[in-house]
Design a protein around this motif. Structure first.
Motif, mmCIF file in Angstrom:
data_model
loop_
_atom_site.group_PDB
_atom_site.id
_atom_site.type_symbol
_atom_site.label_atom_id
_atom_site.label_comp_id
_atom_site.label_asym_id
_atom_site.label_seq_id
_atom_site.Cartn_x
_atom_site.Cartn_y
_atom_site.Cartn_z
ATOM 1 N N MET A 145 0.847 -1.184 0.000
ATOM 2 C CA MET A 145 0.000 0.000 0.000
ATOM 3 C C MET A 145 0.883 1.235 0.000
ATOM 4 S SD MET A 145 -2.596 1.510 2.884
ATOM 5 C CE MET A 145 -1.189 2.213 3.748
ATOM 6 N N ASN A 146 0.612 2.167 -0.914
ATOM 7 C CA ASN A 146 1.364 3.413 -1.012
ATOM 8 C C ASN A 146 0.431 4.605 -0.842
ATOM 9 O OD1 ASN A 146 3.302 1.583 -2.747
ATOM 10 N ND2 ASN A 146 4.456 3.398 -2.154
ATOM 11 N N TYR A 147 0.831 5.515 0.038
ATOM 12 C CA TYR A 147 0.052 6.734 0.254
ATOM 13 C C TYR A 147 0.954 7.940 0.004
ATOM 14 C CZ TYR A 147 -2.088 10.634 2.752
ATOM 15 O OH TYR A 147 -2.595 11.859 3.081
ATOM 16 N N HIS A 148 0.438 8.933 -0.735
ATOM 17 C CA HIS A 148 1.194 10.151 -1.019
ATOM 18 C C HIS A 148 0.319 11.363 -0.730
ATOM 19 C CE1 HIS A 148 3.954 12.950 -2.942
ATOM 20 N NE2 HIS A 148 2.947 13.438 -3.646
ATOM 21 N N PHE A 149 0.846 12.297 0.066
ATOM 22 C CA PHE A 149 0.178 13.573 0.311
ATOM 23 C C PHE A 149 1.007 14.680 -0.310
ATOM 24 C CE2 PHE A 149 0.112 17.510 2.815
ATOM 25 C CZ PHE A 149 -1.213 17.877 2.617
ATOM 26 N N GLN A 150 0.344 15.505 -1.098
ATOM 27 C CA GLN A 150 0.986 16.661 -1.729
ATOM 28 C C GLN A 150 0.300 17.917 -1.221
ATOM 29 O OE1 GLN A 150 3.471 16.390 -4.476
ATOM 30 N NE2 GLN A 150 3.823 18.479 -3.785
ATOM 31 N N GLY A 151 1.038 18.784 -0.536
ATOM 32 C CA GLY A 151 0.461 20.032 -0.041
ATOM 33 C C GLY A 151 0.127 20.982 -1.168
ATOM 34 N N GLU A 152 -0.593 22.044 -0.849
ATOM 35 C CA GLU A 152 -0.985 23.009 -1.880
ATOM 36 C C GLU A 152 0.258 23.638 -2.505
ATOM 37 O OE1 GLU A 152 -3.377 26.065 -0.162
ATOM 38 O OE2 GLU A 152 -1.672 27.118 0.716
ATOM 39 N N ARG A 153 0.143 23.968 -3.791
ATOM 40 C CA ARG A 153 1.267 24.533 -4.537
ATOM 41 C C ARG A 153 0.942 25.947 -5.009
ATOM 42 N NH1 ARG A 153 4.213 19.902 -8.098
ATOM 43 N NH2 ARG A 153 3.301 18.071 -7.163
ATOM 44 N N ASN A 154 1.963 26.770 -5.027
ATOM 45 C CA ASN A 154 1.856 28.090 -5.635
ATOM 46 C C ASN A 154 1.739 27.909 -7.141
ATOM 47 O OD1 ASN A 154 2.213 30.658 -6.688
ATOM 48 N ND2 ASN A 154 3.960 31.171 -5.385
ATOM 49 N N ALA A 155 0.613 28.373 -7.724
ATOM 50 C CA ALA A 155 0.377 28.224 -9.165
ATOM 51 C C ALA A 155 0.595 29.523 -9.919
ATOM 52 C CB ALA A 155 -1.043 27.718 -9.406
ATOM 53 N N GLY A 156 1.082 30.559 -9.230
ATOM 54 C CA GLY A 156 1.239 31.849 -9.883
ATOM 55 C C GLY A 156 -0.094 32.576 -9.990
ATOM 56 N N ASP A 157 -0.122 33.597 -10.779
ATOM 57 C CA ASP A 157 -1.352 34.382 -10.990
ATOM 58 C C ASP A 157 -2.085 33.820 -12.203
ATOM 59 O OD1 ASP A 157 -3.346 36.231 -11.064
ATOM 60 O OD2 ASP A 157 -2.067 37.963 -11.467
ATOM 61 N N ILE A 158 -2.905 32.791 -11.991
ATOM 62 C CA ILE A 158 -3.556 32.090 -13.096
ATOM 63 C C ILE A 158 -4.507 32.996 -13.868
ATOM 64 C CG2 ILE A 158 -5.091 30.181 -13.696
ATOM 65 C CD1 ILE A 158 -3.998 28.650 -11.334
ATOM 66 N N ASP A 159 -5.323 33.769 -13.150
ATOM 67 C CA ASP A 159 -6.347 34.584 -13.802
ATOM 68 C C ASP A 159 -5.936 36.048 -13.977
ATOM 69 O OD1 ASP A 159 -6.364 35.163 -11.132
ATOM 70 O OD2 ASP A 159 -8.416 34.476 -10.768
ATOM 71 N N TYR A 160 -4.658 36.352 -13.757
ATOM 72 C CA TYR A 160 -4.095 37.687 -14.005
ATOM 73 C C TYR A 160 -4.857 38.787 -13.262
ATOM 74 C CZ TYR A 160 -1.975 35.057 -17.799
ATOM 75 O OH TYR A 160 -1.319 34.102 -18.533
ATOM 76 N N ASP A 161 -5.232 38.508 -11.994
ATOM 77 C CA ASP A 161 -5.929 39.515 -11.208
ATOM 78 C C ASP A 161 -5.012 40.162 -10.169
ATOM 79 O OD1 ASP A 161 -5.580 37.444 -9.461
ATOM 80 O OD2 ASP A 161 -7.686 37.298 -8.845
ATOM 81 N N GLY A 162 -3.736 39.867 -10.237
ATOM 82 C CA GLY A 162 -2.781 40.476 -9.323
ATOM 83 C C GLY A 162 -2.585 39.747 -8.018
ATOM 84 N N THR A 163 -3.263 38.600 -7.825
ATOM 85 C CA THR A 163 -3.104 37.813 -6.597
ATOM 86 C C THR A 163 -2.599 36.420 -6.924
ATOM 87 O OG1 THR A 163 -5.407 37.048 -6.658
ATOM 88 C CG2 THR A 163 -4.943 39.081 -5.436
ATOM 89 N N THR A 164 -1.896 35.807 -5.967
ATOM 90 C CA THR A 164 -1.339 34.473 -6.165
ATOM 91 C C THR A 164 -2.425 33.411 -6.006
ATOM 92 O OG1 THR A 164 0.814 35.198 -5.317
ATOM 93 C CG2 THR A 164 0.388 32.823 -5.350
ATOM 94 N N ASP A 165 -2.457 32.465 -6.922
ATOM 95 C CA ASP A 165 -3.398 31.342 -6.865
ATOM 96 C C ASP A 165 -2.657 30.083 -6.427
ATOM 97 O OD1 ASP A 165 -5.799 32.705 -7.952
ATOM 98 O OD2 ASP A 165 -4.546 32.895 -9.742
ATOM 99 N N TYR A 166 -3.421 29.135 -5.864
ATOM 100 C CA TYR A 166 -2.817 27.909 -5.351
ATOM 101 C C TYR A 166 -3.584 26.688 -5.858
ATOM 102 C CZ TYR A 166 -0.175 30.821 -2.123
ATOM 103 O OH TYR A 166 0.683 31.759 -1.594
ATOM 104 N N LEU A 167 -2.847 25.635 -6.157
ATOM 105 C CA LEU A 167 -3.452 24.344 -6.490
ATOM 106 C C LEU A 167 -3.764 23.610 -5.193
ATOM 107 C CD1 LEU A 167 -1.131 23.168 -9.417
ATOM 108 C CD2 LEU A 167 -3.349 24.304 -9.581
ATOM 109 N N ASP A 168 -4.915 22.958 -5.136
ATOM 110 C CA ASP A 168 -5.345 22.279 -3.919
ATOM 111 C C ASP A 168 -4.410 21.135 -3.554
ATOM 112 O OD1 ASP A 168 -7.525 23.935 -3.700
ATOM 113 O OD2 ASP A 168 -8.895 22.570 -4.736
ATOM 114 N N ALA A 169 -4.280 20.912 -2.249
ATOM 115 C CA ALA A 169 -3.575 19.717 -1.774
ATOM 116 C C ALA A 169 -4.365 18.483 -2.173
ATOM 117 C CB ALA A 169 -3.414 19.774 -0.258
ATOM 118 N N TYR A 170 -3.665 17.334 -2.277
ATOM 119 C CA TYR A 170 -4.374 16.099 -2.621
ATOM 120 C C TYR A 170 -3.735 14.904 -1.938
ATOM 121 C CZ TYR A 170 -0.656 15.342 -6.133
ATOM 122 O OH TYR A 170 0.541 15.155 -6.765
ATOM 123 N N HIS A 171 -4.517 13.819 -1.870
ATOM 124 C CA HIS A 171 -4.077 12.548 -1.320
ATOM 125 C C HIS A 171 -4.174 11.500 -2.426
ATOM 126 C CE1 HIS A 171 -4.778 14.195 2.800
ATOM 127 N NE2 HIS A 171 -5.728 14.860 2.158
#
Length: 611
Positions: A535-561
């Motif tokens: 059995m293998n389990y992997h947790f990846q915390g949220e990642r900085n995705a840059g300014d995806i929608d160009y609104d001047g704020t940083t966006d993040y990709l959700d954490a996942y299991h």
């Protein structure tokens, strides 16, 4: 609470956990292995870098669909995927860029000199015998690109008369057939392995193009050696990876690739001296096109790399060892570039001395990259054996990466004035090893200067807009903690890995794009009679995705299991059935914006091994 204080508290907590786990009862099933972190075989006690290994037996149990599936199980190694197994993917090691990881197959450097990337999607996991991952800056041993570490992939080896064959079927119409054979010839042997697989795939991207993105690939490898006498040995390796994959992009949506490598080496060995001379070549070729519109043309990326390596090890005494040599390579690329080839020459020397419980090592290397600059790299390490179980290691080193041809000479936007990216690294590692448990905890800091990023220039195009070009404008500081444990309780084997990475842009004081602060891996395996389970389990915390929608704020990709399960059942001594479930929880996994990893997948394989 300041970052340094948070890191100190976290380090103490991890170290206390590590010390408690060391009291688990002994189990002799954990064996000592040999690694090649300094280019020559040695026991782990002789290596002063952190080295993770993945052996053939573990590869078989994991039953991966791509090489990055294997690498993601290791602490400090992060994966970004543009879809599933047949799609492009990149590796980040200890928070560095994907281009800061050197990848070798049987000692041969691979990857694109135009894109600065390695085609992991083209490699067949079934043709791999073992993987070694060396952490930290190893430019003093290997040269350019080894800022974050080195990934060494070794292809399968079979003795004369040994052979294997396997077949597999699974989700998305996945099919695979693999076979290998070992042949003896006098005092030597040659292995031949072949792997063929294909899949209809799935829709990898959230966009207007609603279609399945499939792939097919063929991998062939040859690996042999001939002992001429007690001192001289000849070795040869060759690998071909060819295939096709579909993807989603507005300009191109399909690609063909043809990658190969070969290497021939002669080795002279006595009780005190080992000398190896190797000559080889690798090619990375990728053609991208759009199947439904030939007017858009074909984008060709092709790198041919000729290589010559001369490495030597001299044991002056039981306590003193010298290693040194010369590396030469010529990188040639296809395309309309102002300069389309360059020579790279490196000279390095290593000295290692054992004084009682103290092991000392120093490495110096000089590299000259044609048309760019020269770099001198070093690494200094000390290890002290506290007792039979505990060892502490401290090291300091530098590294560099030469700019890619695209950064330097891409028509219209290249910047020939770029210099190499450079790094300074500090590492403190505590190791523990006993019959039942092995592990380490590392604290490290890596400062990287002159990172290359796109930036506006004073030049304007014909429409009056600023022209952007690559420039050495970014600096970063990466601080982290890495933990790895391998132990056994009541017949159950456990592997645990954790990484905390604080990767900061020194100019903007923001987390670097694509990095997670927290990653966690846990594997549990058990064998009972003819049945084995993993059995293998992997947790990846949220990642900085840059300014995806160009609104001047940083966006993040959700954490996942992600939870994977593998069940194997032996039918006699040679036959094996294996059922593998990937992403058992069917979680939505996005490691790059708009690109989806597969949902739940099931695979069934049957294999035969005559060993």
């Amino acid at each position: 609470m300041s970052f340094k204080l948070r890191l100190s508290v976290l380090s103490i907590a991890i170290f206390q956990t590590f010390s408690v786990q060391a009291a688990i009862p002994a189990n002799p099933s954990i064996e000592t292995i040999t690694v090649t972190g300094d280019r020559f075989d040695a026991s782990p006690e002789q290596q002063l870098a952190v080295i993770n290994t993945i052996e053939r037996e573990e590869i078989s149990r994991l039953n991966p669909k791509s090489v990055v599936d294997l690498l993601e199980t290791l602490p400090g190694v992060s994966v970004t995927r543009n879809g599933g197994a047949g799609q492009s993917a990149s590796i980040s090691m200890r928070g560095t860029n994907s281009s800061h990881v050197l990848v070798l197959i049987d000692g041969v450097r691979i990857g694109s000199a135009t894109l600065g990337a390695v085609s992991f999607n083209a490699l067949s996991p079934e043709n791999i015998e073992r993987i070694e991952v060396v952490k930290g800056p190893r430019a003093a041993v290997w040269g350019s690109d080894a800022i974050g570490g080195v990934i060494q992939i070794f292809t399968r080896k079979l003795e004369g008369g040994e052979w294997f064959a396997s077949a597999e079927y699974g989700s998305d119409e996945y099919m695979r057939a693999t076979a290998g054979l070992g042949v003896s010839h006098g005092d030597g042997h040659t292995s031949l392995s072949i792997n063929r697989e294909q899949s209809d795939g799935y829709d990898i991207k959230n966009d207007a193009e609603d279609d399945d993105d499939g792939y097919d690939r063929l991998g062939i490898s040859i690996n042999g050696q001939q002992n001429l006498n007690q001192e001289w040995t000849l070795t040869w390796i060759g690998q071909l990876d060819t295939g096709h994959y579909e993807y989603d992009n507005s300009r191109a949506n399909e690609a063909d690739y043809d990658n190969y490598l070969w290497n021939v080496a002669a080795q002279y060995q006595t009780d005190t001296l080992t000398s190896k001379l190797a000559v080889g070549q690798s090619q990375d070729k990728n053609e991208n096109f759009r199947a439904d519109n030939s007017d858009l043309g074909v984008s060709l990326y092709k790198t041919t790399r000729d290589q010559v390596n001369w490495s030597n090890r001299y044991s002056a005494s039981d306590n003193l060892t010298f290693i040194g040599g010369v590396d030469w390579s010529k990188e040639s690329i296809a395309g309309d570039y102002a300069i389309d080839e360059r020579d790279l020459v490196g000279i390095y020397g290593l000295a290692r001395y054992q004084y009682g419980k103290l092991l000392m090592e120093g490495i110096v290397r000089y590299d000259d990259v044609e048309n760019i600059d020269s770099e001198t790299s070093y690494n200094a390490s000390l290890a002290y054996q506290l007792n039979e179980q505990w060892r502490i290691t401290a090291s300091a080193g530098t590294g560099f990466q030469a700019p890619s041809f695209n950064d330097l000479y891409w028509p219209g936007t290249g910047n020939p004035d770029l210099v190499s990216e450079t790094s300074e690294n500090l590492d403190l590692t505590v190791h523990y090893s006993s019959d039942n448990l092995r592990g380490y905890v590392s604290l490290y800091q890596n400062t990287i200067n002159n990172l290359i990023q796109w930036a506006p220039t004073p030049e304007l195009d014909e429409d009056g807009y600023e022209i952007w070009k690559p420039a050495n404008i970014q600096n970063a500081e990466i601080t982290g903690v890495e933990l790895s444990l391998n132990y056994s309780t009541w017949g159950v084997e456990h592997q645990l890995g954790y990484s905390y990475i604080d990767a900061i842009d020194q100019d903007g004081d923001e987390q670097l794009v694509g990095r997670s602060e927290h990653e966690f891996d846990y594997a549990m395996s058990y064998t009972w009679s003819a049945l084995d389970i993993l059995m293998n389990y992997h947790f990846q915390g949220e990642r900085n995705a840059g300014d995806i929608d160009y609104d001047g704020t940083t966006d993040y990709l959700d954490a996942y299991h992600q939870l994977d399960l593998s069940l194997g059942y032996k039918l006699g001594d040679a036959w094996l059935l294996r059922l593998k479930a990937n992403n058992l929880l069917d979680e939505e996994i996005i490691s790059d914006r708009n690109y989806f990893s597969p949902g739940r997948q099931l695979f069934l394989s049957v294999s035969y091994q005559a060993f």
